[in-house]
Design a protein around this motif. Sequence first.
Motif, PDB file in Angstrom:
ATOM      1  N   ALA A   1       0.833  -1.200   0.000  1.00 23.00           N
ATOM      2  CA  ALA A   1       0.000   0.000   0.000  1.00 23.00           C
ATOM      3  C   ALA A   1       0.871   1.254   0.000  1.00 23.00           C
ATOM      4  CB  ALA A   1      -0.937  -0.002   1.202  1.00 23.00           C
ATOM      5  N   ALA A   2       1.975   1.231   0.767  1.00 19.36           N
ATOM      6  CA  ALA A   2       2.882   2.380   0.803  1.00 19.36           C
ATOM      7  C   ALA A   2       3.511   2.613  -0.568  1.00 19.36           C
ATOM      8  CB  ALA A   2       3.957   2.174   1.857  1.00 19.36           C
ATOM      9  N   GLY A   3       3.894   1.523  -1.236  1.00 23.89           N
ATOM     10  CA  GLY A   3       4.467   1.649  -2.584  1.00 23.89           C
ATOM     11  C   GLY A   3       3.480   2.255  -3.562  1.00 23.89           C
ATOM     12  N   GLU A   4       2.225   1.816  -3.494  1.00 18.17           N
ATOM     13  CA  GLU A   4       1.188   2.386  -4.361  1.00 18.17           C
ATOM     14  C   GLU A   4       0.964   3.862  -4.043  1.00 18.17           C
ATOM     15  OE1 GLU A   4      -0.406   1.037  -7.013  1.00 18.17           O
ATOM     16  OE2 GLU A   4       1.015  -0.617  -6.751  1.00 18.17           O
ATOM     17  N   ALA A   5       0.979   4.196  -2.749  1.00 15.41           N
ATOM     18  CA  ALA A   5       0.785   5.589  -2.353  1.00 15.41           C
ATOM     19  C   ALA A   5       1.913   6.466  -2.888  1.00 15.41           C
ATOM     20  CB  ALA A   5       0.689   5.697  -0.833  1.00 15.41           C
ATOM     21  N   ILE A   6       3.144   5.963  -2.813  1.00 18.82           N
ATOM     22  CA  ILE A   6       4.293   6.724  -3.313  1.00 18.82           C
ATOM     23  C   ILE A   6       4.194   6.901  -4.821  1.00 18.82           C
ATOM     24  CG2 ILE A   6       6.791   6.604  -3.677  1.00 18.82           C
ATOM     25  CD1 ILE A   6       6.975   5.399  -0.845  1.00 18.82           C
ATOM     26  N   LYS A   7       3.806   5.818  -5.531  1.00 17.18           N
ATOM     27  CA  LYS A   7       3.636   5.928  -6.983  1.00 17.18           C
ATOM     28  C   LYS A   7       2.557   6.956  -7.319  1.00 17.18           C
ATOM     29  CE  LYS A   7       4.970   1.206  -8.192  1.00 17.18           C
ATOM     30  NZ  LYS A   7       4.469  -0.093  -8.649  1.00 17.18           N
ATOM     31  N   GLY A   8       1.457   6.916  -6.566  1.00 14.35           N
ATOM     32  CA  GLY A   8       0.372   7.872  -6.788  1.00 14.35           C
ATOM     33  C   GLY A   8       0.806   9.299  -6.506  1.00 14.35           C
ATOM     34  N   ALA A   9       1.570   9.475  -5.416  1.00 16.79           N
ATOM     35  CA  ALA A   9       2.052  10.813  -5.068  1.00 16.79           C
ATOM     36  C   ALA A   9       3.020  11.336  -6.131  1.00 16.79           C
ATOM     37  CB  ALA A   9       2.726  10.799  -3.696  1.00 16.79           C
ATOM     38  N   ALA A  10       3.901  10.461  -6.617  1.00 15.79           N
ATOM     39  CA  ALA A  10       4.853  10.873  -7.649  1.00 15.79           C
ATOM     40  C   ALA A  10       4.112  11.249  -8.929  1.00 15.79           C
ATOM     41  CB  ALA A  10       5.851   9.755  -7.929  1.00 15.79           C
ATOM     42  N   SER A  11       3.094  10.476  -9.263  1.00 18.45           N
ATOM     43  CA  SER A  11       2.310  10.780 -10.455  1.00 18.45           C
ATOM     44  C   SER A  11       1.576  12.109 -10.295  1.00 18.45           C
ATOM     45  CB  SER A  11       1.313   9.655 -10.716  1.00 18.45           C
ATOM     46  OG  SER A  11       0.466   9.971 -11.782  1.00 18.45           O
ATOM     47  N   ALA A  12       0.976  12.321  -9.110  1.00 19.16           N
ATOM     48  CA  ALA A  12       0.263  13.578  -8.857  1.00 19.16           C
ATOM     49  C   ALA A  12       1.235  14.754  -8.873  1.00 19.16           C
ATOM     50  CB  ALA A  12      -0.467  13.513  -7.522  1.00 19.16           C
ATOM     51  N   ALA A  13       2.412  14.568  -8.266  1.00 17.14           N
ATOM     52  CA  ALA A  13       3.407  15.642  -8.242  1.00 17.14           C
ATOM     53  C   ALA A  13       3.872  15.958  -9.662  1.00 17.14           C
ATOM     54  CB  ALA A  13       4.592  15.250  -7.363  1.00 17.14           C
ATOM     55  N   SER A  14       4.063  14.931 -10.464  1.00 18.16           N
ATOM     56  CA  SER A  14       4.491  15.140 -11.845  1.00 18.16           C
ATOM     57  C   SER A  14       3.428  15.901 -12.620  1.00 18.16           C
ATOM     58  CB  SER A  14       4.755  13.779 -12.500  1.00 18.16           C
ATOM     59  OG  SER A  14       5.082  13.937 -13.852  1.00 18.16           O
ATOM     60  N   GLU A  15       2.171  15.532 -12.422  1.00 18.78           N
ATOM     61  CA  GLU A  15       1.072  16.236 -13.095  1.00 18.78           C
ATOM     62  C   GLU A  15       0.992  17.691 -12.635  1.00 18.78           C
ATOM     63  OE1 GLU A  15      -1.755  17.034 -15.717  1.00 18.78           O
ATOM     64  OE2 GLU A  15      -0.634  15.162 -15.631  1.00 18.78           O
ATOM     65  N   GLU A  16       1.149  17.923 -11.326  1.00 15.95           N
ATOM     66  CA  GLU A  16       1.139  19.296 -10.797  1.00 15.95           C
ATOM     67  C   GLU A  16       2.293  20.100 -11.378  1.00 15.95           C
ATOM     68  OE1 GLU A  16      -0.768  21.339  -8.774  1.00 15.95           O
ATOM     69  OE2 GLU A  16      -2.243  19.775  -9.128  1.00 15.95           O
ATOM     70  N   LEU A  17       3.453  19.455 -11.517  1.00 17.16           N
ATOM     71  CA  LEU A  17       4.618  20.126 -12.086  1.00 17.16           C
ATOM     72  C   LEU A  17       4.355  20.517 -13.540  1.00 17.16           C
ATOM     73  CD1 LEU A  17       7.506  21.050 -11.584  1.00 17.16           C
ATOM     74  CD2 LEU A  17       8.272  18.796 -12.310  1.00 17.16           C
ATOM     75  N   ARG A  18       3.762  19.614 -14.309  1.00 16.94           N
ATOM     76  CA  ARG A  18       3.428  19.925 -15.708  1.00 16.94           C
ATOM     77  C   ARG A  18       2.426  21.082 -15.765  1.00 16.94           C
ATOM     78  NH1 ARG A  18       4.145  14.375 -16.653  1.00 16.94           N
ATOM     79  NH2 ARG A  18       2.008  13.847 -16.065  1.00 16.94           N
ATOM     80  N   LEU A  19       1.423  21.026 -14.898  1.00 19.08           N
ATOM     81  CA  LEU A  19       0.410  22.082 -14.868  1.00 19.08           C
ATOM     82  C   LEU A  19       1.040  23.422 -14.466  1.00 19.08           C
ATOM     83  CD1 LEU A  19      -2.575  22.836 -15.105  1.00 19.08           C
ATOM     84  CD2 LEU A  19      -2.851  22.179 -12.730  1.00 19.08           C
ATOM     85  N   GLY A  20       1.896  23.382 -13.435  1.00 17.09           N
ATOM     86  CA  GLY A  20       2.577  24.604 -12.997  1.00 17.09           C
ATOM     87  C   GLY A  20       3.463  25.180 -14.088  1.00 17.09           C
ATOM     88  N   LYS A  21       4.172  24.306 -14.807  1.00 19.16           N
ATOM     89  CA  LYS A  21       5.044  24.752 -15.896  1.00 19.16           C
ATOM     90  C   LYS A  21       4.219  25.422 -16.997  1.00 19.16           C
ATOM     91  CE  LYS A  21       8.550  22.813 -19.004  1.00 19.16           C
ATOM     92  NZ  LYS A  21       9.201  21.578 -19.441  1.00 19.16           N
ATOM     93  N   ALA A  22       3.082  24.821 -17.319  1.00 19.00           N
ATOM     94  CA  ALA A  22       2.207  25.402 -18.337  1.00 19.00           C
ATOM     95  C   ALA A  22       1.678  26.757 -17.874  1.00 19.00           C
ATOM     96  CB  ALA A  22       1.046  24.455 -18.638  1.00 19.00           C
ATOM     97  N   ASN A  23       1.328  26.872 -16.592  1.00 21.06           N
ATOM     98  CA  ASN A  23       0.832  28.148 -16.058  1.00 21.06           C
ATOM     99  C   ASN A  23       1.918  29.214 -16.102  1.00 21.06           C
ATOM    100  OD1 ASN A  23      -1.740  27.204 -15.568  1.00 21.06           O
ATOM    101  ND2 ASN A  23      -1.345  26.695 -13.440  1.00 21.06           N
TER     102      ASN A  23
END
Length: 123
Positions: free
Chosen positions: A27-49
């Motif tokens: 579960a911790a591994g899945e949470a970390i993968k999810g957090a990394a994916s969310a952070a990556s998406e936020e980074l892409r969104l922030g870069k676009a902004n």
Amino acid sequence: MNMPTATDAVKENLGEAGSHLKSAASAAGEAIKGAASAASEELRLGKANVKAELADSGLAGLAAAESGGAAAKEQVDALMDKGRDLIDSAADLIRERPLASFGVAFAAGWIIAKLARSGGGDK
């Protein structure tokens, strides 16, 4: 029938604890993968902004530069109008009092000539 011993109970409990730890790690591994994916998406969104805001800033700067040229032209036109008004006022004064105007102009010319002659001798 065999009665479970205390050792058997410990083994069973440790086995269950190990199974829960394995599930927790998964579960911790899945949470970390999810957090990394969310952070990556936020980074892409922030870069676009950031890119969009920089582009908007550039456009606003160009608009300001264009407005600055128009504002400078307005100021030059206003100064030219004031200059024309001053010349018109002087012409009116000369028409109203020609002798006084000639006398003032003559005196001013004489003073300027005197200053020019005395300034040249000091050097």
